[in-house]
Write an enzyme that holds these catalytic residues in place. Structure first.
Site, PDB file in Angstrom:
ATOM      1  N   ARG A  21      35.811  38.284  43.531  1.00  0.00           N
ATOM      2  CA  ARG A  21      34.701  38.183  42.566  1.00  0.00           C
ATOM      3  C   ARG A  21      34.334  36.726  42.327  1.00  0.00           C
ATOM      4  O   ARG A  21      33.163  36.386  42.136  1.00  0.00           O
ATOM      5  CB  ARG A  21      35.083  38.881  41.248  1.00  0.00           C
ATOM      6  CG  ARG A  21      35.070  40.399  41.400  1.00  0.00           C
ATOM      7  CD  ARG A  21      35.864  41.085  40.321  1.00  0.00           C
ATOM      8  NE  ARG A  21      35.273  41.008  39.008  1.00  0.00           N
ATOM      9  CZ  ARG A  21      35.927  41.275  37.885  1.00  0.00           C
ATOM     10  NH1 ARG A  21      37.211  41.634  37.929  1.00  0.00           N
ATOM     11  NH2 ARG A  21      35.324  41.191  36.723  1.00  0.00           N
ATOM     12  N   ARG A  25      22.462  38.060  38.663  1.00  0.00           N
ATOM     13  CA  ARG A  25      23.611  37.510  39.376  1.00  0.00           C
ATOM     14  C   ARG A  25      23.202  36.920  40.723  1.00  0.00           C
ATOM     15  O   ARG A  25      24.051  36.412  41.429  1.00  0.00           O
ATOM     16  CB  ARG A  25      24.634  38.613  39.620  1.00  0.00           C
ATOM     17  CG  ARG A  25      25.822  38.592  38.630  1.00  0.00           C
ATOM     18  CD  ARG A  25      26.662  39.797  38.966  1.00  0.00           C
ATOM     19  NE  ARG A  25      28.025  39.736  38.579  1.00  0.00           N
ATOM     20  CZ  ARG A  25      28.532  40.323  37.491  1.00  0.00           C
ATOM     21  NH1 ARG A  25      27.745  40.912  36.626  1.00  0.00           N
ATOM     22  NH2 ARG A  25      29.834  40.295  37.272  1.00  0.00           N
ATOM     23  N   LYS A  69      31.714  36.253  28.554  1.00  0.00           N
ATOM     24  CA  LYS A  69      30.329  36.657  28.279  1.00  0.00           C
ATOM     25  C   LYS A  69      30.283  37.920  27.415  1.00  0.00           C
ATOM     26  O   LYS A  69      29.505  37.999  26.476  1.00  0.00           O
ATOM     27  CB  LYS A  69      29.564  36.941  29.586  1.00  0.00           C
ATOM     28  CG  LYS A  69      29.503  35.766  30.542  1.00  0.00           C
ATOM     29  CD  LYS A  69      28.610  36.052  31.746  1.00  0.00           C
ATOM     30  CE  LYS A  69      29.101  37.171  32.647  1.00  0.00           C
ATOM     31  NZ  LYS A  69      30.370  36.916  33.350  1.00  0.00           N
ATOM     32  N   ARG A 110      40.932  47.269  33.785  1.00  0.00           N
ATOM     33  CA  ARG A 110      39.829  47.596  34.688  1.00  0.00           C
ATOM     34  C   ARG A 110      40.338  47.576  36.121  1.00  0.00           C
ATOM     35  O   ARG A 110      41.116  46.717  36.492  1.00  0.00           O
ATOM     36  CB  ARG A 110      38.713  46.553  34.542  1.00  0.00           C
ATOM     37  CG  ARG A 110      37.569  47.036  33.687  1.00  0.00           C
ATOM     38  CD  ARG A 110      36.612  45.930  33.372  1.00  0.00           C
ATOM     39  NE  ARG A 110      35.993  45.341  34.558  1.00  0.00           N
ATOM     40  CZ  ARG A 110      35.005  44.446  34.502  1.00  0.00           C
ATOM     41  NH1 ARG A 110      34.541  44.055  33.337  1.00  0.00           N
ATOM     42  NH2 ARG A 110      34.495  43.948  35.612  1.00  0.00           N
ATOM     43  N   ARG A 151      43.856  40.726  31.413  1.00  0.00           N
ATOM     44  CA  ARG A 151      42.911  41.352  30.482  1.00  0.00           C
ATOM     45  C   ARG A 151      43.169  42.845  30.350  1.00  0.00           C
ATOM     46  O   ARG A 151      43.424  43.532  31.327  1.00  0.00           O
ATOM     47  CB  ARG A 151      41.490  41.116  31.011  1.00  0.00           C
ATOM     48  CG  ARG A 151      40.404  41.773  30.187  1.00  0.00           C
ATOM     49  CD  ARG A 151      39.065  41.139  30.428  1.00  0.00           C
ATOM     50  NE  ARG A 151      38.469  41.488  31.716  1.00  0.00           N
ATOM     51  CZ  ARG A 151      37.244  41.117  32.067  1.00  0.00           C
ATOM     52  NH1 ARG A 151      36.506  40.384  31.248  1.00  0.00           N
ATOM     53  NH2 ARG A 151      36.748  41.463  33.231  1.00  0.00           N
TER      54      ARG A 151
HETATM   55  P1  AMP Z   1      30.984  42.833  35.135  1.00  0.00           P
HETATM   56  O1  AMP Z   1      31.423  43.879  34.171  1.00  0.00           O
HETATM   57  O2  AMP Z   1      29.753  42.090  34.687  1.00  0.00           O
HETATM   58  O3  AMP Z   1      32.107  41.904  35.536  1.00  0.00           O
HETATM   59  O4  AMP Z   1      30.543  43.592  36.476  1.00  0.00           O
HETATM   60  C1  AMP Z   1      31.477  44.366  37.215  1.00  0.00           C
HETATM   61  C2  AMP Z   1      30.939  44.637  38.597  1.00  0.00           C
HETATM   62  O5  AMP Z   1      29.712  45.368  38.510  1.00  0.00           O
HETATM   63  C3  AMP Z   1      30.608  43.399  39.416  1.00  0.00           C
HETATM   64  O6  AMP Z   1      31.745  42.855  40.064  1.00  0.00           O
HETATM   65  C4  AMP Z   1      29.590  43.988  40.395  1.00  0.00           C
HETATM   66  O7  AMP Z   1      30.225  44.746  41.399  1.00  0.00           O
HETATM   67  C5  AMP Z   1      28.805  44.957  39.530  1.00  0.00           C
HETATM   68  N1  AMP Z   1      27.662  44.285  38.870  1.00  0.00           N
HETATM   69  C6  AMP Z   1      27.482  44.050  37.547  1.00  0.00           C
HETATM   70  N2  AMP Z   1      26.331  43.405  37.316  1.00  0.00           N
HETATM   71  C7  AMP Z   1      25.763  43.196  38.531  1.00  0.00           C
HETATM   72  C8  AMP Z   1      24.570  42.550  38.975  1.00  0.00           C
HETATM   73  N3  AMP Z   1      23.723  41.962  38.116  1.00  0.00           N
HETATM   74  N4  AMP Z   1      24.316  42.539  40.308  1.00  0.00           N
HETATM   75  C9  AMP Z   1      25.134  43.137  41.196  1.00  0.00           C
HETATM   76  N5  AMP Z   1      26.285  43.739  40.852  1.00  0.00           N
HETATM   77  C10 AMP Z   1      26.611  43.774  39.527  1.00  0.00           C
END
Ligand code: AMP
Length: 205
Positions: free
Chosen positions: A163, A89, A14, A152, A123
């Site tokens: 996740r 989400r 994404k 990360r 990654r």
């Molecule tokens: P991402 O970079 O999108 O993979 O997000 C990393 C982490 O941030 C996720 O595993 C969640 O802990 C938190 N996070 C990001 N976006 C959301 C969301 N829309 N709702 C809840 N937690 C989020």
């Protein structure tokens, strides 16, 4: 208008696709994950609160991310459209979003779990936004800007499994939610970045 949601499991690509859409269509790329990580880096109260959830692979509470997105969408640069990456989400987030913005496209980038695990555990990130995979990129500095790459904290095998569980339980129901609203388009996220982007351009034109 191009008000776009990119749906898909962690590691579906994404972020990479959002960066390409941002460049070609001149739309702001809004990533709740990036916003939360920036807060962690800046050691804000919000960052301190969010960190424990992120490190465990859990979702940050809905109201926190909803208010981040609601504030961001009020900015002028979102008037002509935007790309939401990693939001909504949960169904609760999608319902909240519907109260403050319409959406034109929901693009579901589909990738099987095995590929997600491999992509995420290999990654590597650069703070300029570019991402790499250790199987195809051997250097530890970014080819674009020369900064040192990092992994990360939540990109380890154990957290990835958590996740993915969270994704299937809490985020996947959005596929039916947006299908019912006649907004969902599914694309094959296992293809190359360029091929996936071509499919997205076909949808957006
Ligand atoms: P991402 O970079 O999108 O993979 O997000 C990393 C982490 O941030 C996720 O595993 C969640 O802990 C938190 N996070 C990001 N976006 C959301 C969301 N829309 N709702 C809840 N937690 C989020």
């Amino acid at each position: 208008m191009n008000r776009i949601i990119l749906l898909g499991a962690p590691g579906a690509g994404k972020g990479a696709q959002a960066a390409l859409i941002e460049e070609k269509y001149n739309l702001p790329h809004i990533s709740t994950g990036d916003a939360l990580r920036q807060n962690i880096k800046d050691e804000t109260e919000l960052g301190k609160f969010a960190k424990s959830f992120i490190d465990k692979g859990e979702l940050v509470p809905d109201d926190v991310v909803i208010s981040i997105v609601e504030d961001r969408l009020k900015k002028d640069d979102c008037k002509k459209g935007f790309i939401l990456d990693g939001f909504p989400r949960t169904i609760y987030q999608a319902e909240a979003l519907a109260k403050f913005s319409d959406i034109d496209y929901v693009i579901d980038v589909e990738v099987p779990d095995e590929i997600v695990v491999d992509r995420i555990s290999g990654r590597r990130m650069c703070s300029c936004g570019k991402t790499y995979h250790i199987s195809t990129y051997k250097s530890d500095t970014c080819e674009k800007c020369g900064q040192k790459l990092y992994q990360r904290k939540d990109d380890n095998q154990e957290t990835v499994m958590d996740r993915l569980k969270v994704y299937h339980k809490q985020t996947e129901p959005l596929i039916d939610y947006y299908t019912d609203k006649d907004k969902l388009v599914t694309i094959d996220g296992t293809k190359s970045i360029d091929e996936v982007f071509k499919s997205i351009m076909n949808i957006l034109k």
